[in-house]
Design a protein around this motif. Sequence first.
Motif, mmCIF file in Angstrom:
data_model
loop_
_atom_site.group_PDB
_atom_site.id
_atom_site.type_symbol
_atom_site.label_atom_id
_atom_site.label_comp_id
_atom_site.label_asym_id
_atom_site.label_seq_id
_atom_site.Cartn_x
_atom_site.Cartn_y
_atom_site.Cartn_z
ATOM 1 N N GLY A 176 0.836 -1.195 0.000
ATOM 2 C CA GLY A 176 0.000 0.000 0.000
ATOM 3 C C GLY A 176 0.870 1.245 0.000
ATOM 4 O O GLY A 176 2.061 1.205 0.318
ATOM 5 N N ASN A 201 -7.197 -0.788 -5.223
ATOM 6 C CA ASN A 201 -6.520 -0.561 -3.946
ATOM 7 C C ASN A 201 -6.261 0.929 -3.729
ATOM 8 O O ASN A 201 -6.450 1.463 -2.633
ATOM 9 N N THR A 202 -5.843 1.601 -4.792
ATOM 10 C CA THR A 202 -5.570 3.036 -4.724
ATOM 11 C C THR A 202 -6.851 3.826 -4.485
ATOM 12 O O THR A 202 -6.869 4.781 -3.698
ATOM 13 N N GLU A 261 -7.539 3.240 -0.726
ATOM 14 C CA GLU A 261 -6.571 3.706 0.275
ATOM 15 C C GLU A 261 -6.162 5.160 0.107
ATOM 16 O O GLU A 261 -6.113 5.912 1.075
#
Length: 196
Positions: free
Chosen positions: A24, A106-107, A110
């Motif tokens: 991450g 994911n981006t 997060e």
Amino acid sequence: MARPRAFDETAALDAATDCFWRSGYAATSVRDLGAAMGLGAPSLYNAFGDKHALFTRCLDRYLDGNMRARIRRLESTLPPRAAIERFLEEVVARSLADPRGCLLVNTALEVAPHDAAIAELVADRLSELEGFFHRCLSVGQRDGTIAARRPARDVARLLLTTIMGLRVLARAHPEPALLKGAARQALSLLDPAAPD
């Protein structure tokens, strides 16, 4: 005269992408990146800028080699309905094969809520994916291979939502029957013979 770079930029970017993808954005330090890329901090900054700039470059490169390449391949080789079906099939297969998930999703989860520049980049890339679906749906509705009961724009957005949902669901519950069943239901909207 500037010295030539003494490292493989492609390999360095691959290593950085893997770091961000695995850990991450927030949990990846410049030290982690430098170690993975084989670069000291000064060399990393000189070659790629700060962590944010490097991440943006990694994300865009990832999307060009994955999402955009897949869209180009499918649009150039398959009829519209088959292109949509294959895209969803490939998303399910990739979701089951890679526990890291999708770097774009994911981006979006997060980083985008806390970073306006990344949020804009994510929104632009999601618009590209929606555009692919919309183009395929519009052509398929005109030639009769895709149901025309619903507006192409609405169905494109539903397919985009399905992709995002499949990617998130696969991280928590990577069950093939679950993911394939969800994709199958979304694709059933394309069937011209299906009842309303």
